[in-house]
Enzyme design. Structure first.
Site, PDB file in Angstrom:
ATOM      1  N   GLU A  69       0.844  -1.198   0.000  1.00  0.00           N
ATOM      2  CA  GLU A  69       0.000   0.000   0.000  1.00  0.00           C
ATOM      3  C   GLU A  69       0.877   1.245   0.000  1.00  0.00           C
ATOM      4  OE1 GLU A  69      -3.397   2.082   2.915  1.00  0.00           O
ATOM      5  OE2 GLU A  69      -2.130   0.459   3.649  1.00  0.00           O
ATOM      6  N   LYS A 111      -9.724   2.407  -2.582  1.00  0.00           N
ATOM      7  CA  LYS A 111     -10.168   1.879  -1.296  1.00  0.00           C
ATOM      8  C   LYS A 111     -11.536   2.441  -0.944  1.00  0.00           C
ATOM      9  CE  LYS A 111      -8.586   1.397   3.515  1.00  0.00           C
ATOM     10  NZ  LYS A 111      -7.536   1.768   4.491  1.00  0.00           N
ATOM     11  N   CYS A 160      -5.493  -2.769   2.888  1.00  0.00           N
ATOM     12  CA  CYS A 160      -5.247  -2.676   4.324  1.00  0.00           C
ATOM     13  C   CYS A 160      -6.457  -3.122   5.148  1.00  0.00           C
ATOM     14  CB  CYS A 160      -4.785  -1.256   4.670  1.00  0.00           C
ATOM     15  SG  CYS A 160      -4.076  -1.098   6.339  1.00  0.00           S
TER      16      CYS A 160
END
Length: 513
Positions: A265, A334, A392
């Site tokens: 990430e 995300k 994540c």
């Protein structure tokens, strides 16, 4: 023991909750967790009124979350805008809130148990059903915080394979049932204890003996890169070139066979859609059939003023797929953002009182559209693939990680666990393993400081890199399994299990009356 519980039930609840969290990574003391939940059941059975029931459940939760989430305090060592000691207060404050959900589960079980005369095994089934509802609520209300679901403690036992049928929230109910079986055995109620224990042992044997899916010899080659770049130096402009050299070295020289290359990430400080020179730097690391998956930021600007000046309006935390000819084949943004980490809720209210210091940067990240499968083109003999992405924190949300209409071949979980101390990264990996089990899909994890891993579709860790170590993982892409029951119906599965538990409890109660 009975005298101690009668004299200090609140203290017993708090201590039992604290010890129950030792079942999570890295300690994995799952028998302690089961014993502590047996004690909680006993405390709730003996609660004299609703207030006592909810208070005991809440105190249990305070202890449970305070130990299990201690890694959050470590994140504040990287937050210079706030005092570092505030991290410990943040853990306690968050635990005081999260403990509401165990409190609601105990309240619901106590009230229904007293109101409708559920006792013994019927009460245990009722309590297990209430726990499913409370964990689902914790994972969804106010954007949700699903970290450390109780069922993750079953991973070492093999019984976690039940997640393929009833999902993670259903696993939490199995822990309650195991605790109840222990309590019944202590009371010498061997018949109901055995009736509960035998299916649980069968599940554990199924999980231990279930074969891992085989990886074909011709499966795509993958390389997972872990540069060991800490949070304290990640955004240093002086170290930018050194960081890139580390990533380039660990990526290795191109090979004749095409590779899928996975970086963590936010691996690079680049706006890849706006900076072609950065794309060519990445392309120079790849062979003609390679693809590079890397985290980076997508930014948006807005016009300001009469002279056409611009300012930053917002950003996406993104994953880009880069081709050898410096093109961007796909992008994922995300969707499940971290409140107070990636955006400030109610900014117009909280910013004037100084709480914008909790959020790095001057603008908020914006959420993407949700789970989707990115198409990875076929090249040089490698078949076309579909890749799901969860960046994540997103990987912890059961039932929310896959586009079910376009089932991917695998999931990629780029993450930055450098914030998370020593407990957070291994807990994060354990939750990713549950997603692999639930969905029947392999998962690739790339993190800057660990734990990077390749997880097969049965949740087994095939290869991993420990924390604070630079390195890479070379492997072939593990194969997916056919869609599990949970993969087909999602969180309807644990709710069906909840209905089964409540229905069985009602049947047991009627059988006694």
């Amino acid at each position: 023991m009975n005298a101690l519980l009668a004299r200090h039930p609140r203290l017993a609840a708090l201590l039992a909750g604290f010890l129950s969290a030792t079942g999570f990574e890295p300690l994995k003391l799952w028998p302690v967790t089961i014993g502590c939940f047996a004690l909680l059941i006993l405390l709730i059975e003996r609660a004299p009124d609703r207030r006592a029931a909810v208070l005991r459940g809440w105190l249990f939760g305070v202890g449970h979350f305070t130990l299990g989430l201690n890694w959050i305090a470590h994140a504040f060592t990287y937050q210079d805008a706030m005092p570092h000691w505030f991290g410990y207060g943040a853990v306690i404050l968050l635990s005081l809130y999260l403990a509401v959900y165990p409190g609601l589960a105990t309240l619901g079980a106590w009230w229904a148990g007293r109101r409708f005369a559920f006792t013994g095994p019927a009460f245990l089934l009722l309590f297990a059903g209430c726990w499913i509802a409370s964990e689902y609520a914790r994972a969804t209300i106010f954007t949700g915080f699903a970290w450390n679901p109780l069922g993750v403690t079953l991973l070492p036992t093999g019984a976690a394979i039940a997640a393929t049928l009833i999902g993670t929230y259903g696993l939490g109910a199995l822990v309650l049932l195991a605790a109840g079986a222990c309590l019944l055995a202590v009371r010498r109620q061997y018949q109901p204890a055995t009736a509960i224990a035998v299916p649980l042992v069968a599940l554990a044997l199924w999980g231990q003996l279930s074969p891992a899916p085989t990886t074909p010899a011709g499966a795509p080659l993958i390389r997972v890169v872990q540069p060991n770049i800490g949070q304290d130096e990640k955004y240093s402009a002086e170290l930018e070139q050194a960081h890139f050299r580390t990533l380039a070295t660990l990526t290795g020289k191109p090979r004749p066979a095409p590779r899928l290359i996975f970086w963590p990430e936010a691996a690079i400080p680049a706006y890849l859609d706006m900076e072609p020179e950065w794309r060519w730097r990445l392309a120079d690391l790849m062979g003609p059939g390679d693809l590079l998956m890397t985290g980076a930021t997508k930014v948006y600007f807005k016009d300001k003023g009469p002279y056409g000046t611009t300012e930053l309006a917002g950003a996406n935390n993104s994953l880009f797929v880069v081709t050898p000819d410096a093109q961007l084949a796909a992008r994922y943004d995300k969707a499940h953002l971290v409140p107070y980490g990636e955006y400030l809720p109610m900014r117009s209210i909280l910013q004037p009182i100084g709480l914008s210091r909790l959020v790095p940067g001057d603008v908020d990240f914006w959420p993407g559209p949700g789970p989707q499968s990115l198409s990875l083109p076929a090249t040089l003999g490698r078949p076309a693939l579909k890749m799901g992405v969860q960046i994540c924190y997103e990987i912890i949300f059961s039932g929310q990680v896959v586009d079910r209409a376009h089932r991917p071949d695998f999931l990629f979980n780029p993450s930055n666990d450098a914030w998370f101390g020593s407990w957070g990264p291994v807990q994060h990996l354990a939750q990713a393993r549950l997603r692999a089990l639930e969905e029947g899909l392999p998962i690739i994890r790339a993190t800057p400081t660990g734990v990077s891993a390749i997880v097969d579709a049965r949740g087994h860790v095939l290869h991993s890199l420990s924390s604070h170590r630079a390195g890479y993982l070379d492997s072939r892409l593990p194969s997916p399994l056919p869609a599990t029951l949970f993969a087909r119906i999602g969180n309807w599965a644990p709710f069906a299990f909840l209905i089964l538990l409540i229905g069985t409890a009602i049947a047991l109660r009627k059988g006694k009356s």
